[in-house]
Enzyme design. Structure first.
Site, PDB file in Angstrom:
ATOM      1  N   LYS A   2      11.179  -5.926   9.685  1.00 21.86           N
ATOM      2  CA  LYS A   2      10.765  -5.415  10.970  1.00 21.86           C
ATOM      3  C   LYS A   2       9.245  -5.413  11.118  1.00 21.86           C
ATOM      4  CE  LYS A   2      13.767  -1.743  10.026  1.00 21.86           C
ATOM      5  NZ  LYS A   2      14.143  -0.327  10.123  1.00 21.86           N
ATOM      6  N   GLY A   3       8.551  -5.545  10.011  1.00 17.68           N
ATOM      7  CA  GLY A   3       7.107  -5.293   9.987  1.00 17.68           C
ATOM      8  C   GLY A   3       6.276  -6.154  10.915  1.00 17.68           C
ATOM      9  N   ASP A  63       3.836  -9.507   8.474  1.00 19.04           N
ATOM     10  CA  ASP A  63       2.862  -8.417   8.492  1.00 19.04           C
ATOM     11  C   ASP A  63       1.873  -8.501   7.330  1.00 19.04           C
ATOM     12  OD1 ASP A  63       4.837  -7.765   6.607  1.00 19.04           O
ATOM     13  OD2 ASP A  63       5.207  -5.749   7.366  1.00 19.04           O
ATOM     14  N   ASP A  78       1.963  -9.888  -0.146  1.00 14.96           N
ATOM     15  CA  ASP A  78       1.591  -9.089  -1.317  1.00 14.96           C
ATOM     16  C   ASP A  78       1.851  -9.948  -2.564  1.00 14.96           C
ATOM     17  OD1 ASP A  78       1.109  -7.007  -3.071  1.00 14.96           O
ATOM     18  OD2 ASP A  78       2.894  -5.865  -2.590  1.00 14.96           O
ATOM     19  N   LYS A 109      -3.018  -9.550   1.111  1.00 16.97           N
ATOM     20  CA  LYS A 109      -3.405  -8.590   0.057  1.00 16.97           C
ATOM     21  C   LYS A 109      -3.334  -9.302  -1.287  1.00 16.97           C
ATOM     22  CE  LYS A 109      -0.707  -4.972  -0.929  1.00 16.97           C
ATOM     23  NZ  LYS A 109      -0.100  -3.631  -0.789  1.00 16.97           N
ATOM     24  N   PHE A 126      -2.222   0.396  -0.431  1.00 20.01           N
ATOM     25  CA  PHE A 126      -0.980   0.374   0.345  1.00 20.01           C
ATOM     26  C   PHE A 126      -1.316   0.756   1.783  1.00 20.01           C
ATOM     27  CE2 PHE A 126       3.227   1.159   1.827  1.00 20.01           C
ATOM     28  CZ  PHE A 126       3.964   0.189   1.165  1.00 20.01           C
ATOM     29  N   LEU A 127      -0.950  -0.128   2.717  1.00 20.31           N
ATOM     30  CA  LEU A 127      -1.354   0.043   4.116  1.00 20.31           C
ATOM     31  C   LEU A 127      -0.165   0.448   4.978  1.00 20.31           C
ATOM     32  CD1 LEU A 127      -3.593  -3.160   4.563  1.00 20.31           C
ATOM     33  CD2 LEU A 127      -4.118  -1.029   3.397  1.00 20.31           C
ATOM     34  N   ASP A 158       4.994  -0.128   7.056  1.00 19.37           N
ATOM     35  CA  ASP A 158       5.568   1.198   6.839  1.00 19.37           C
ATOM     36  C   ASP A 158       5.530   1.608   5.375  1.00 19.37           C
ATOM     37  OD1 ASP A 158       7.671  -0.789   6.170  1.00 19.37           O
ATOM     38  OD2 ASP A 158       8.859   1.002   5.781  1.00 19.37           O
ATOM     39  N   ARG A 194       5.051   3.149  10.741  1.00 16.59           N
ATOM     40  CA  ARG A 194       5.165   1.798  11.301  1.00 16.59           C
ATOM     41  C   ARG A 194       4.589   1.679  12.709  1.00 16.59           C
ATOM     42  NH1 ARG A 194       8.424  -2.099   9.324  1.00 16.59           N
ATOM     43  NH2 ARG A 194      10.168  -0.895   8.538  1.00 16.59           N
TER      44      ARG A 194
HETATM   45  P1  IMP Z   1       5.805  -9.716  -0.947  1.00 17.17           P
HETATM   46  O1  IMP Z   1       7.157 -10.361  -0.946  1.00 17.17           O
HETATM   47  O2  IMP Z   1       5.526  -8.979  -2.231  1.00 17.17           O
HETATM   48  O3  IMP Z   1       4.664 -10.619  -0.538  1.00 17.17           O
HETATM   49  O4  IMP Z   1       5.875  -8.511   0.032  1.00 17.17           O
HETATM   50  C1  IMP Z   1       5.908  -8.569   1.342  1.00 17.17           C
HETATM   51  C2  IMP Z   1       6.573  -7.315   1.894  1.00 17.17           C
HETATM   52  O5  IMP Z   1       6.284  -6.133   1.116  1.00 17.17           O
HETATM   53  C3  IMP Z   1       5.987  -7.065   3.241  1.00 17.17           C
HETATM   54  O6  IMP Z   1       6.730  -7.730   4.227  1.00 17.17           O
HETATM   55  C4  IMP Z   1       6.080  -5.567   3.354  1.00 17.17           C
HETATM   56  O7  IMP Z   1       7.350  -5.196   3.830  1.00 17.17           O
HETATM   57  C5  IMP Z   1       5.957  -5.037   1.945  1.00 17.17           C
HETATM   58  N1  IMP Z   1       4.574  -4.587   1.645  1.00 17.17           N
HETATM   59  C6  IMP Z   1       3.729  -5.098   0.730  1.00 17.17           C
HETATM   60  N2  IMP Z   1       2.543  -4.443   0.738  1.00 17.17           N
HETATM   61  C7  IMP Z   1       2.648  -3.503   1.704  1.00 17.17           C
HETATM   62  C8  IMP Z   1       1.735  -2.516   2.210  1.00 17.17           C
HETATM   63  O8  IMP Z   1       0.574  -2.357   1.798  1.00 17.17           O
HETATM   64  N3  IMP Z   1       2.222  -1.739   3.222  1.00 17.17           N
HETATM   65  C9  IMP Z   1       3.467  -1.867   3.742  1.00 17.17           C
HETATM   66  N4  IMP Z   1       4.335  -2.775   3.311  1.00 17.17           N
HETATM   67  C10 IMP Z   1       3.935  -3.590   2.287  1.00 17.17           C
HETATM   68 MG    MG Z   2       7.876  -6.547   5.752  1.00 15.06          MG
END
Ligand code: IMP
Ligand code: MG
Length: 174
Positions: A41-42, A97, A100, A128, A149-150, A156, A162
């Site tokens: 949803k982000g 959004d 990470d 990030k 963490f944002l 969210d 959110r």
């Molecule tokens: P990745 O698969 O580790 O790149 O993570 C992506 C997902 O992790 C994003 O779509 C977010 O839902 C969540 N996420 C990672 N870092 C944050 C943050 O700082 N705040 C909120 N959600 C995050």
């Molecule tokens: Mg997300």
């Protein structure tokens, strides 16, 4: 654990940056019909603001993945809602959004490529860096942060924060 939030990116700065991204995207896709695919949803807030700045013919779709992590921890990924439009032979821009570890975007990008899209590019609100595991090419990025963490503007923490119109960083209370 208790957290307080500190303002990181005000709404006017987000709006200004989205206009700049939209100009660059228009430049790349001029004369084409673009499919924007938001990751639920982000990405919803970012996607709708970006779409309204783009003077291009656009179609919207959404995809949803579940990550079996919780809170601030990443986990393994599975698809819970696929796209509904056909992307075959079409240029696609994934809108997310935050990147990470990179696991979510790599998974979604591979999935859309396997459906025969003409091109699959990536547009993120936040890049990030600190926990990156999968190398992923980010074509458009609004803001870069090293870590933290944002929340806000779609991001969210266990569904909280959110809908805030600006972006905050969570700080642990001692
Ligand atoms: P990745 O698969 O580790 O790149 O993570 C992506 C997902 O992790 C994003 O779509 C977010 O839902 C969540 N996420 C990672 N870092 C944050 C943050 O700082 N705040 C909120 N959600 C995050
Ligand atoms: Mg997300």
């Amino acid at each position: 654990m208790d957290y307080k939030k500190e303002l990181l990116i005000p709404r006017e700065v987000i709006a200004e940056r989205i206009k700049e991204l939209a100009e660059a995207i228009e430049e790349e896709y001029r004369g084409k019909e673009l499919i924007l695919i938001g990751i639920l949803k982000g990405a919803v807030f970012f996607l709708t603001d970006l779409a309204r700045e783009l003077s291009l013919p656009i179609k919207l779709d959404f995809i949803r993945v579940a990550s079996y992590g919780s809170g601030m921890e990443p986990g393994s990924i599975s698809l819970t809602k696929d796209v509904e439009l056909s992307v075959e032979g079409k240029p696609v821009l994934i809108v997310e959004d935050i990147v990470d570890t990179g696991q979510t975007l790599s998974y979604v990008k591979e999935l859309l490529e396997s459906k025969g899209a003409e091109s699959v590019k990536v547009c993120v609100l936040i890049d990030k860096k600190e926990r990156r595991e999968k190398q992923i090419n980010i074509d458009y990025c609004a803001f870069r942060v090293e870590k933290g963490f944002l929340v806000g503007y779609g991001l969210d923490y266990n569904e909280e924060g959110r809908c805030l119109p600006e972006i905050y960083v969570l700080k642990e209370c001692k």
